[in-house]
Design a protein around this motif. Structure first.
Motif, PDB file in Angstrom:
ATOM      1  N   GLU A   1      -0.471  -2.410 -16.247  1.00 34.25           N
ATOM      2  CA  GLU A   1      -0.413  -3.883 -16.181  1.00 34.25           C
ATOM      3  C   GLU A   1      -0.039  -4.401 -14.799  1.00 34.25           C
ATOM      4  OE1 GLU A   1       2.081  -5.586 -19.186  1.00 34.25           O
ATOM      5  OE2 GLU A   1       1.395  -4.150 -20.689  1.00 34.25           O
ATOM      6  N   HIS A   2       0.575  -3.556 -13.986  1.00 30.76           N
ATOM      7  CA  HIS A   2       1.072  -3.986 -12.675  1.00 30.76           C
ATOM      8  C   HIS A   2       0.297  -3.372 -11.515  1.00 30.76           C
ATOM      9  CE1 HIS A   2       4.452  -5.611 -14.886  1.00 30.76           C
ATOM     10  NE2 HIS A   2       4.590  -4.439 -15.470  1.00 30.76           N
ATOM     11  N   LEU A   3      -0.805  -2.711 -11.813  1.00 39.77           N
ATOM     12  CA  LEU A   3      -1.529  -1.977 -10.779  1.00 39.77           C
ATOM     13  C   LEU A   3      -1.996  -2.887  -9.641  1.00 39.77           C
ATOM     14  CD1 LEU A   3      -2.421   0.805  -9.883  1.00 39.77           C
ATOM     15  CD2 LEU A   3      -4.585   0.436 -11.097  1.00 39.77           C
ATOM     16  N   ASP A   4      -2.455  -4.095  -9.956  1.00 39.46           N
ATOM     17  CA  ASP A   4      -2.893  -5.017  -8.890  1.00 39.46           C
ATOM     18  C   ASP A   4      -1.749  -5.322  -7.926  1.00 39.46           C
ATOM     19  OD1 ASP A   4      -5.461  -5.155  -9.876  1.00 39.46           O
ATOM     20  OD2 ASP A   4      -5.153  -7.055 -10.935  1.00 39.46           O
ATOM     21  N   GLN A   5      -0.557  -5.561  -8.475  1.00 41.22           N
ATOM     22  CA  GLN A   5       0.609  -5.841  -7.626  1.00 41.22           C
ATOM     23  C   GLN A   5       0.986  -4.620  -6.793  1.00 41.22           C
ATOM     24  OE1 GLN A   5       2.998  -6.982 -11.003  1.00 41.22           O
ATOM     25  NE2 GLN A   5       3.256  -9.049 -10.137  1.00 41.22           N
ATOM     26  N   ILE A   6       0.922  -3.439  -7.399  1.00 39.20           N
ATOM     27  CA  ILE A   6       1.249  -2.200  -6.684  1.00 39.20           C
ATOM     28  C   ILE A   6       0.261  -1.979  -5.551  1.00 39.20           C
ATOM     29  CG2 ILE A   6       1.311   0.322  -6.915  1.00 39.20           C
ATOM     30  CD1 ILE A   6       2.407  -0.181  -9.806  1.00 39.20           C
ATOM     31  N   GLN A   7      -1.015  -2.186  -5.822  1.00 38.82           N
ATOM     32  CA  GLN A   7      -2.028  -2.028  -4.775  1.00 38.82           C
ATOM     33  C   GLN A   7      -1.810  -3.052  -3.653  1.00 38.82           C
ATOM     34  OE1 GLN A   7      -5.197  -2.306  -7.699  1.00 38.82           O
ATOM     35  NE2 GLN A   7      -6.039  -0.347  -6.953  1.00 38.82           N
TER      36      GLN A   7
END
Length: 140
Positions: free
Chosen positions: A59-65
């Motif tokens: 769910e947080h992959l966009d923020q991590i990227q």
């Protein structure tokens, strides 16, 4: 001679450049030590950026990227970065590179899924650093 890398920043986090040797004090066990030389060396970093891609971060992959790309953006041009991910196993997404576009593509190309084996990923990173000179860092 002991080499001590340092950065001086203000209370609001901004670097304070061009300080003279007379403006520094160095203490060891409350005893002031003599500073023989103050050098401004710019040694490139070799950074391994370990990105958690386990299912728990889906769910947080966009923020991590986004954070990973911002991290790469803030490094100096001569710094080199390896992008590696870890979930069920560690994987090198991109070998050491100075090419920011290659690094951004590697970061954008990651996907999430599987377990989280951070210790294996750190072991992978440490094995990559067993040889070579220069400053090294692992960012997780």
């Amino acid at each position: 001679m002991v080499s001590i890398p340092l950065s001086v920043i203000s209370r609001n986090g901004r670097p304070i450049p061009n300080l003279r040797q007379s403006q520094y004090r160095l203490y060891e066990d409350n005893v002031e030590q003599r500073i023989d030389a103050l050098l401004n060396e710019s040694v490139p970093f070799h950074v391994i950026l370990l990105i958690d891609t386990s299912g728990s971060v889906r769910e947080h992959l966009d923020q991590i990227q986004g954070a990973a790309m911002e991290f790469v953006r803030q490094l100096r041009p001569d710094d080199q970065v390896m992008v590696a991910t870890f979930a069920t196993r560690g994987n090198v997404e991109c070998e050491f590179s100075q090419d920011r576009n290659v690094l951004y593509d590697a970061i954008r190309g990651i996907s999430a899924g599987g377990g989280s084996r951070i210790y294996s990923a750190v072991d992978l990173a440490l094995r990559r650093f067993q040889s070579g000179d220069g400053r090294k860092a692992i960012g997780i």
